[in-house]
Design a protein around this motif. Structure first.
Motif, PDB file in Angstrom:
ATOM      1  N   THR A 151     -52.593 -39.425  27.888  1.00 50.78           N
ATOM      2  CA  THR A 151     -51.345 -38.668  27.817  1.00 50.78           C
ATOM      3  C   THR A 151     -50.164 -39.493  28.303  1.00 50.78           C
ATOM      4  OG1 THR A 151     -52.536 -36.577  28.133  1.00 50.78           O
ATOM      5  CG2 THR A 151     -50.172 -36.581  28.616  1.00 50.78           C
ATOM      6  N   ALA A 152     -50.341 -40.207  29.410  1.00 57.56           N
ATOM      7  CA  ALA A 152     -49.274 -41.054  29.934  1.00 57.56           C
ATOM      8  C   ALA A 152     -48.905 -42.144  28.933  1.00 57.56           C
ATOM      9  CB  ALA A 152     -49.710 -41.674  31.266  1.00 57.56           C
ATOM     10  N   ASP A 162     -58.187 -38.527  30.063  1.00 58.41           N
ATOM     11  CA  ASP A 162     -57.164 -37.777  29.339  1.00 58.41           C
ATOM     12  C   ASP A 162     -55.786 -38.009  29.939  1.00 58.41           C
ATOM     13  OD1 ASP A 162     -59.052 -36.799  27.631  1.00 58.41           O
ATOM     14  OD2 ASP A 162     -59.302 -34.873  28.697  1.00 58.41           O
ATOM     15  N   ASN A 163     -55.705 -38.045  31.231  1.00 58.91           N
ATOM     16  CA  ASN A 163     -54.414 -38.282  31.888  1.00 58.91           C
ATOM     17  C   ASN A 163     -53.854 -39.650  31.523  1.00 58.91           C
ATOM     18  OD1 ASN A 163     -54.481 -35.782  33.128  1.00 58.91           O
ATOM     19  ND2 ASN A 163     -55.432 -36.567  35.014  1.00 58.91           N
ATOM     20  N   ALA A 164     -54.729 -40.629  31.469  1.00 61.84           N
ATOM     21  CA  ALA A 164     -54.278 -41.972  31.110  1.00 61.84           C
ATOM     22  C   ALA A 164     -53.780 -42.010  29.666  1.00 61.84           C
ATOM     23  CB  ALA A 164     -55.419 -42.978  31.310  1.00 61.84           C
ATOM     24  N   GLY A 169     -49.350 -32.040  27.425  1.00 58.36           N
ATOM     25  CA  GLY A 169     -50.052 -33.031  26.628  1.00 58.36           C
ATOM     26  C   GLY A 169     -50.495 -32.498  25.282  1.00 58.36           C
ATOM     27  N   THR A 170     -50.827 -31.206  25.210  1.00 56.00           N
ATOM     28  CA  THR A 170     -51.302 -30.627  23.943  1.00 56.00           C
ATOM     29  C   THR A 170     -50.187 -30.529  22.909  1.00 56.00           C
ATOM     30  OG1 THR A 170     -50.916 -28.419  24.883  1.00 56.00           O
ATOM     31  CG2 THR A 170     -53.156 -29.341  25.059  1.00 56.00           C
ATOM     32  N   GLY A 205     -61.222 -36.024  32.743  1.00 65.69           N
ATOM     33  CA  GLY A 205     -59.850 -35.680  33.075  1.00 65.69           C
ATOM     34  C   GLY A 205     -59.007 -36.900  33.377  1.00 65.69           C
ATOM     35  N   ALA A 206     -59.585 -37.861  34.072  1.00 63.51           N
ATOM     36  CA  ALA A 206     -58.858 -39.091  34.381  1.00 63.51           C
ATOM     37  C   ALA A 206     -58.527 -39.860  33.109  1.00 63.51           C
ATOM     38  CB  ALA A 206     -59.688 -39.957  35.335  1.00 63.51           C
ATOM     39  N   GLU A 227     -41.137 -35.977  29.244  1.00 65.13           N
ATOM     40  CA  GLU A 227     -41.911 -36.004  30.482  1.00 65.13           C
ATOM     41  C   GLU A 227     -42.448 -34.617  30.843  1.00 65.13           C
ATOM     42  OE1 GLU A 227     -42.798 -38.624  32.079  1.00 65.13           O
ATOM     43  OE2 GLU A 227     -41.620 -40.031  30.862  1.00 65.13           O
ATOM     44  N   ARG A 246     -46.724 -40.592  26.173  1.00 64.34           N
ATOM     45  CA  ARG A 246     -45.352 -40.366  26.631  1.00 64.34           C
ATOM     46  C   ARG A 246     -44.555 -41.674  26.590  1.00 64.34           C
ATOM     47  NH1 ARG A 246     -45.258 -35.247  28.975  1.00 64.34           N
ATOM     48  NH2 ARG A 246     -47.253 -34.548  29.855  1.00 64.34           N
TER      49      ARG A 246
END
Length: 397
Positions: A338-339, A334-336, A367-368, A331-332, A363, A342
């Motif tokens: 996705t950011a 994926d978050n990185a 993410g999908t 999850g960490a 913003e 963006r």
């Protein structure tokens, strides 16, 4: 091998390091004399549990331990120099005293410094020439007999330096004395060529600016030495303990506090301040990092912080499987990612002078859905026509 010969060889090897330290030379000579008084007519093979116990009965436990440590070092030196065979000897030493790491609070240090700085001298009319009406009276004078104690306290608490080095320190570079370089703000706690034991290191340190300002003013006003009385270096023992007893009269509160507690105070305050790099504090105090963590680590704000977080967050008591751990890590990641996507889309809008109304939409987009949004933005950027994209996005918002 006669113990007297072992002690003689040890004395010749160790004593040169004390040639410019009369107090330490006096203490070393006293210890060697005490060993010779008991062991002088014996041989090394006479050293055993029983004889060490008999020797210890003649001295206080801490004193006997120190003497026997010297004797053990002397025997180990003789073995290393191949003056005798490597024979196993049972040195029965009294137990080491419990370590005490009492430190002063800021309020206590402030009281001690203020009291020692402002204390006035006094004169009593007790001599034969005193007039009858004044005889026995005492009056205050302009003298300040304990200001050198205030200087000692500030230097000891700010630098964590051992007492004898503070009392020997000079503002003028001279042989056989620690040197305070006021121009560059460096305290050279040992002098060139000094043989310093590994357990009493005295590395150069940076002088904190507050203390450096005081030192520069003291030297400007005529002081040659850090601790001096009438222009000469002086000790602080008797005056310090009288001051300590006067300022902290409660025996229980004063128990364990002494001059060496200033070093513990320096270490404790540095840890309480939350200095992140432990090695920086250890180097400043001339001790190893392991010792620092062992004796002062519990004062640091981050001490066992992960344990605190576990119980505070409520995660303690809940079994966390490896799968949960892997999911958290994924999850960490994926978050990185996705950011990063963006930020890339915002860069495209900025590079193509696209409408800024798209930035908040990017913003908020899940993410999908970022891949689909990316294709639409790239097509609009290539054509330069945002008229179809912006109304759709605004309506969707």
């Amino acid at each position: 091998m006669p113990v007297a010969d072992v002690i003689a060889a040890y004395t010749l090897d160790v004593s040169p390091r004390f040639t410019e330290k009369p107090k330490q030379m006096r203490d070393f000579t006293k210890r060697m004399g005490a060993l010779l008084d008991f062991w002088g007519d014996k041989v090394v093979s006479d050293i055993n549990k029983k004889s060490c116990g008999t020797f210890a009965e003649r001295h206080a436990a801490s004193t006997a331990r120190r003497y026997l440590e010297d004797l053990r070092a002397a025997v180990e030196l003789a073995i290393a120099d191949e003056a005798m065979e490597d024979t196993r000897i049972n040195f029965k030493l009294p137990p080491a005293p419990l370590a005490r790491y009492r430190f002063y609070t800021r309020g206590q240090v402030a009281k001690l410094v203020w009291e020692s700085f402002r204390k006035k001298g006094s004169y009593s009319f007790t001599g034969k020439r005193a007039k009858a009406e004044k005889r026995g009276a005492t009056k205050a004078t302009a003298a300040r007999p304990t200001r050198h104690i205030a200087r000692f306290l500030l230097a000891a608490v700010y630098t964590g330096t051992r007492t004898e080095r503070i009392e020997q320190a000079s503002y003028i570079k001279e042989e056989g004395r620690p040197w305070i370089d006021l121009e560059n703000g460096i305290f050279y706690r040992s002098w060139d060529g000094e043989r310093v034991p590994d357990n009493k290191r005295a590395d150069p340190i940076r002088i904190p600016l507050r203390l450096l300002a005081h030192m520069r003013r003291w030297h400007k006003n005529g002081a040659r030495y850090l601790i001096e009385w009438n222009g000469k270096p002086v000790g602080t023992s008797s005056a310090f303990f009288r001051l300590l007893k006067r300022v902290i009269p409660n025996d229980a509160e004063r128990a364990g506090l002494n001059k060496h507690s200033c070093k513990h105070t320096c270490a404790t305050w540095a840890m309480q301040a939350g200095v992140k790099n432990y090695s920086t504090i250890a180097g400043y105090l001339s001790i190893d990092e392991k010792t620092l963590k062992k004796h002062y680590g519990h004062h640091h704000p981050d001490f066992q912080g992960e344990i605190d977080d576990a119980f505070t967050s409520g995660s303690a008591g809940r079994i966390r499987s490896r799968r949960d751990k892997d999911k958290a890590a994924a999850g960490a990641a994926d978050n990185a990612l996705t950011a990063e996507r963006r930020r890339a889309l915002v860069d495209v809008i900025d590079a193509t002078n696209g409408p800024l109304e798209l930035v908040p939409i990017i913003e908020k987009t899940p993410g999908t859905d970022l891949s689909m949004l990316r294709e639409r933005i790239l097509r609009a950027a290539r054509s330069g026509d945002w008229s179809g994209l912006v109304p759709d996005l605004v309506a969707a918002e």
